[in-house]
Design an enzyme around this catalytic site. Sequence first.
Site, PDB file in Angstrom:
ATOM      1  N   HIS A  81      -5.888  17.686 -15.044  1.00 22.42           N
ATOM      2  CA  HIS A  81      -5.853  17.002 -13.749  1.00 22.42           C
ATOM      3  C   HIS A  81      -6.176  17.981 -12.613  1.00 22.42           C
ATOM      4  CE1 HIS A  81      -4.398  14.466 -10.484  1.00 22.42           C
ATOM      5  NE2 HIS A  81      -4.259  13.473 -11.340  1.00 22.42           N
ATOM      6  N   GLY A 163       0.692  25.938   8.710  1.00 18.70           N
ATOM      7  CA  GLY A 163       0.636  27.200   7.973  1.00 18.70           C
ATOM      8  C   GLY A 163      -0.694  27.900   8.144  1.00 18.70           C
ATOM      9  N   HIS A 168      -0.619  30.252  -0.843  1.00 18.14           N
ATOM     10  CA  HIS A 168       0.528  30.980  -1.381  1.00 18.14           C
ATOM     11  C   HIS A 168       0.067  31.592  -2.709  1.00 18.14           C
ATOM     12  CE1 HIS A 168       4.397  31.491  -3.452  1.00 18.14           C
ATOM     13  NE2 HIS A 168       5.001  31.403  -2.287  1.00 18.14           N
ATOM     14  N   THR A 170       1.217  32.207  -5.611  1.00 19.88           N
ATOM     15  CA  THR A 170       1.469  31.540  -6.895  1.00 19.88           C
ATOM     16  C   THR A 170       1.566  30.018  -6.757  1.00 19.88           C
ATOM     17  OG1 THR A 170       3.861  31.816  -6.549  1.00 19.88           O
ATOM     18  CG2 THR A 170       2.725  33.521  -7.835  1.00 19.88           C
ATOM     19  N   ALA A 171       2.012  29.548  -5.583  1.00 19.67           N
ATOM     20  CA  ALA A 171       2.253  28.108  -5.419  1.00 19.67           C
ATOM     21  C   ALA A 171       1.069  27.385  -4.782  1.00 19.67           C
ATOM     22  CB  ALA A 171       3.512  27.870  -4.588  1.00 19.67           C
ATOM     23  N   GLY A 172       0.053  28.105  -4.338  1.00 21.26           N
ATOM     24  CA  GLY A 172      -1.146  27.471  -3.801  1.00 21.26           C
ATOM     25  C   GLY A 172      -0.924  26.789  -2.477  1.00 21.26           C
TER      26      GLY A 172
END
Lengths: 300, 300
Positions: A81, A163, A168, A170-172
């Site tokens: 996905h 932002g 981020h 690792t969190a994108g």
Amino acid sequence: MTLIECIPNFSEGRRPEVIDQITDAVRSVDGVSLLDVQSDATHNRCVVTFVGHEGPIAEAAFRAIKKASEVIDLNQHEGAHPRFGATDVCPFVPLRSEEMPVCIETAHALARRVADELGIPAFLYEDAARTSEHRNLAVVRGKGFEEMRDVIGGEPAKTPDEGEARVHATAGAVAIGARFPLIAFNVNLDSDDLELAKRIAIAIREKDGGMKCVKAMGLQLEDGSAQVSMNLTDYRVSSPSDVVAVISERAAAAGVAIRESEVVGLLPQDVLVRLAQAALYAKDFGREQVLEAQVLDTLL
Amino acid sequence: MTLIECIPNFSEGRRPEVIDQITDAVRSVDGVSLLDVQSDATHNRCVVTFVGHEGPIAEAAFRAIKKASEVIDLNQHEGAHPRFGATDVCPFVPLRSEEMPVCIETAHALARRVADELGIPAFLYEDAARTSEHRNLAVVRGKGFEEMRDVIGGEPAKTPDEGEARVHATAGAVAIGARFPLIAFNVNLDSDDLELAKRIAIAIREKDGGMKCVKAMGLQLEDGSAQVSMNLTDYRVSSPSDVVAVISERAAAAGVAIRESEVVGLLPQDVLVRLAQAALYAKDFGREQVLEAQVLDTLL
């Protein structure tokens, strides 16, 4: 009382212990009811559904997004996905149409908090979009995390609403939005005529000039029945009974009746109230006259 | 989950402070939602509606009956409505048809407790009746407290199911029962033809050979419209859409359309679910697919 549904999608569909940590974060907020968790290993993604008033639901969404940012590393993630965030999307859905403004405000406030406190850039999409380029989630997400890791910002569609223009590590990123509830609704014809189902689907769907807010395609089921499979994106504009009426008429013109229909997943009670208003000529009938709705109001 | 509605009628409709004491007794039980209180000074009677699971609802009903026996003296009571008890009737109503057996058990257990602990003789009526003579509340109640104070027992209709054949000195007797929810439903014709409304009412009501579980009469509203005013005593047998279909056909035969209809008071969600099953051909659609019902289940 403003009861809102929140249906975030997280980029984890294989490690139950990770999904549990995210759903525990949702459960940790009083006044939020966790209704459903569905994960898919191929997509490596899970969909969490919870409901609550605007305050608790925003807090639960924030805690889940925070937890996901701690336990999911998109650099290690693969799945079928498209996704660009540990929390990929977080839509707020009104259970009654007049509650959309509260959902939009909730999405805006959450996006700011996620950017400020977690350092995750947030895009506001669909009804919560501040720029028309962000309405369509697929356009915002583009080719996902790997693309956005290298290039973010530059063009409006790729510039976050809250932002900095930097994913981020690792969190994108995250897409936070507000949208009307989507109704998955299928009508099975009393016939195996796949071409008829396809013709009806084309005739009724919006993109081919049919009914507004209707997506449709014709399918053949395993038992051979022809099916018109639909997504209704705004039941105020095109309701299940509206599409049943049109499909019934078009099928009848080909000598075919409707065998049965099916609602896939959940339906807001508002759909039933509107059905009663129309089917019974009871234009003043309201949700406050549904006994269970009154009980719910006393409990929330 | 068995959610039950309880709708006791108390013989007090003039002193708010007395009614408050009774409703406070209901509220004192956790897990019970007090939905409505309606009092009528002419009838000198109030109707209290609350909902809960079988355990809490039986406890709340008991506490309310006990409180009413302490604060109402039928020897001092006068009012237009027939009554034989401080708590005159206490029916339990299932919100889903399959819950009737639980309502009947709850009524039986409460009748025993009221007789044992409060010394009030209890009659079990309608679906909770143990003898056919007690099914009809009007027959059981007869001429009310003043008659029963002098003569109780003797014939089956006047012999209580629980407790001695002697009324409580001040609280009288009580009728505890289980019944299906009653739907008050009116259809207004787009016409001032009162005779047409009366003809339709006679044609559709059960007592004149019409539709089962339908009571109906023809009325003229203040604005002149002709109305078919109905009570539907079992919506599984004759639903609002069933009567709309028949009235529509009969009115059309006289060249008259339905202007609008109205639901008076509350409707169990089950009525809407059944309407969706019929109107959308969605025979497998169930209450568990209504989002608000899922939320309610997580809260109760």
